[in-house]
Each structure stands twice: as C-alpha cells, then as structure tokens.
Design a protein around this motif. Structure first.
Motif, PDB file in Angstrom:
ATOM      1  N   TYR A 173       0.842  -1.199   0.000  1.00 58.46           N
ATOM      2  CA  TYR A 173       0.000   0.000   0.000  1.00 58.46           C
ATOM      3  C   TYR A 173       0.880   1.252   0.000  1.00 58.46           C
ATOM      4  O   TYR A 173       0.926   2.005   0.985  1.00 58.46           O
ATOM      5  N   GLN A 175       0.626   4.112  -1.216  1.00 60.75           N
ATOM      6  CA  GLN A 175      -0.019   5.424  -1.126  1.00 60.75           C
ATOM      7  C   GLN A 175      -0.027   5.993   0.289  1.00 60.75           C
ATOM      8  O   GLN A 175      -0.160   7.212   0.480  1.00 60.75           O
ATOM      9  N   TYR A 176       0.138   5.127   1.308  1.00 61.67           N
ATOM     10  CA  TYR A 176       0.118   5.607   2.691  1.00 61.67           C
ATOM     11  C   TYR A 176       1.511   5.929   3.236  1.00 61.67           C
ATOM     12  O   TYR A 176       1.636   6.531   4.298  1.00 61.67           O
ATOM     13  N   LYS A 195      -7.488  11.097   1.798  1.00 62.20           N
ATOM     14  CA  LYS A 195      -7.445  11.077   0.340  1.00 62.20           C
ATOM     15  C   LYS A 195      -7.801   9.719  -0.246  1.00 62.20           C
ATOM     16  O   LYS A 195      -8.577   9.629  -1.218  1.00 62.20           O
ATOM     17  N   TYR A 196      -7.267   8.649   0.337  1.00 63.51           N
ATOM     18  CA  TYR A 196      -7.412   7.318  -0.255  1.00 63.51           C
ATOM     19  C   TYR A 196      -8.376   6.408   0.495  1.00 63.51           C
ATOM     20  O   TYR A 196      -8.676   5.298   0.030  1.00 63.51           O
ATOM     21  N   CYS A 199      -7.286   0.935   4.277  1.00 60.68           N
ATOM     22  CA  CYS A 199      -6.929  -0.344   3.669  1.00 60.68           C
ATOM     23  C   CYS A 199      -7.045  -1.439   4.729  1.00 60.68           C
ATOM     24  O   CYS A 199      -7.258  -1.148   5.910  1.00 60.68           O
TER      25      CYS A 199
END
Length: 220
Positions: A173, A175-176, A195-196, A199
């Motif tokens: 992941y 993006q984090y 934003k995302y 997860c």
C-alpha cells in the motif's frame, strides 16, 4: 503469579540490570524481559519481544528504543542477535487488535514472544502496569525500558521487527507511505487516509480510522 521487590530494594544508580541481579541472587534461574511496539499506530500489527540477557556482560547498551535513532536501533539489534541472548518475537494482528482491544492484543503478543523463546524463563519482567496471562511469576514495571536492561533489549527487538513489517506493508500500500511513519497518526498519514480511504492494514476501531469505515464498506 506476581513477583515483588522488597521495600528495601534500591538499585545502584545507572545499573539497569539491578533488578535482574536481585532476582538471580534470590534463586531465580532465568529472567526474561518483555516489551511491545505499536500500541499507538493507526495501522499494522502490534509486535512484542522477549529477551533473556546473559548474566554477565555489558548491559548499558540496552536502553529504551524510543530514545534511539533508526541507525542505532539496527546496530543494537544486530549486536543482540549475534550475542548469547535468547530472543523470542510475538505478533498480534490487526484483526486481533480489533476483536480484543489493543491492551489485550499487546499482552497476547508478549505471551507469544515468551513462548517463542528457545528456553523457558522461570520469571518475567513486563513493561507496563499489567502482567500477561502466561503462567509465570511476573513483575510489571512502569517505564520498564528505563529500569530493566532485559525489557529495554526487548523493546529494541520489537521496534525493529515491527518497522520491518511496516516496510513490507508499504510495498502493498505505497499510497500511505507506511515505510516512513510506520502507521503512526502523523499528519502525512491522516491526510493519506482522507485522500485514499482505509486499507485492510488499518485498525478500524481506532479514532482517525473508524470515521472512514462506512465509506470503505459502501458499494462503489
């Protein structure tokens, strides 16, 4: 089962192995220290370690992992792994954290760490207020990393092992940016959640995550 230090016990200034020495002098044969890493993050497992240090050796190296730089942490981990210390590691998953709460998950990880030692200790020093549920005489120590070299050594192993696991989560992941903040509630991490979304590595019962659970479950 609890251990107790006598009221007259007064460790020498600067001796972070004084409690262990007292227990060994009181006929205990094998003293382990245990600590966890990762109670506060919004993501990832909680990890614990248990360490039995050699009775003789330099113990001043082992201090609270929170006071060490990443470079020093890895160096000390390497020294520990190559020493005569006995080391066990235990992990409690995000799912377990959500089902039994972070305190119980931390204690469970400690129990697993002790059981993963290659030799069984006959008493245990535990960082914090609470003993584990394992059937051993135990002495909980608030701020134990500053009072016991065995607990401090365990904190180093637990911290570095958890950091490694979060770097692996980063690959899944990216993006984090878990590799940077290790799941802790930094501004960068909170902004990434906004934003995302969340997860599977996020702790859905934690403030800062649970607010986004419904959105993550909603059909798209």
């Amino acid at each position: 089962m609890d251990l107790r230090l006598p009221n007259s016990f007064s460790p020498s200034s600067g001796d972070n192995f004084a409690i262990e020495k007292h227990l060994y002098a009181s006929s205990w044969q094998t003293v382990a220290g245990t600590d966890e890493a990762g109670r506060g993050p919004l993501a990832g497992p909680v990890v614990a370690a248990a360490v039995i240090l050699p009775r003789r050796g330099e113990t001043s190296l082992w201090i609270d992992s929170k006071k060490l730089s990443p470079k020093k942490l890895l160096l000390l981990r390497s020294i520990l792994m190559e020493s005569d210390a006995f080391i066990g590691i235990g992990v409690s998953s995000v799912m377990e954290i959500e089902h039994i709460n972070i305190l119980q998950a931390s204690l469970l990880a400690m129990e697993r760490a002790v059981l993963n030692l290659s030799i069984q200790p006959d008493c245990l020093l535990v960082d914090g207020k609470f003993p584990t549920h394992i059937q051993l005489p135990q002495l909980p120590l608030i701020k134990g990393e500053s009072r016991s070299a065995s607990i401090a050594a365990a904190s180093i192993i637990a911290k570095t092992h958890r950091d490694q696991l979060l770097c692996e989560l980063h690959e899944q992941y990216p993006q984090y940016n878990f590799a940077q903040h290790k799941g802790y509630p930094t501004r960068e991490h909170r902004n990434a959640i906004k934003k995302y979304g969340i997860c599977p590595a996020h702790r859905r019962t934690f403030k800062g995550v649970k607010e986004y659970v419904d959105a993550a479950s909603a059909p798209r």
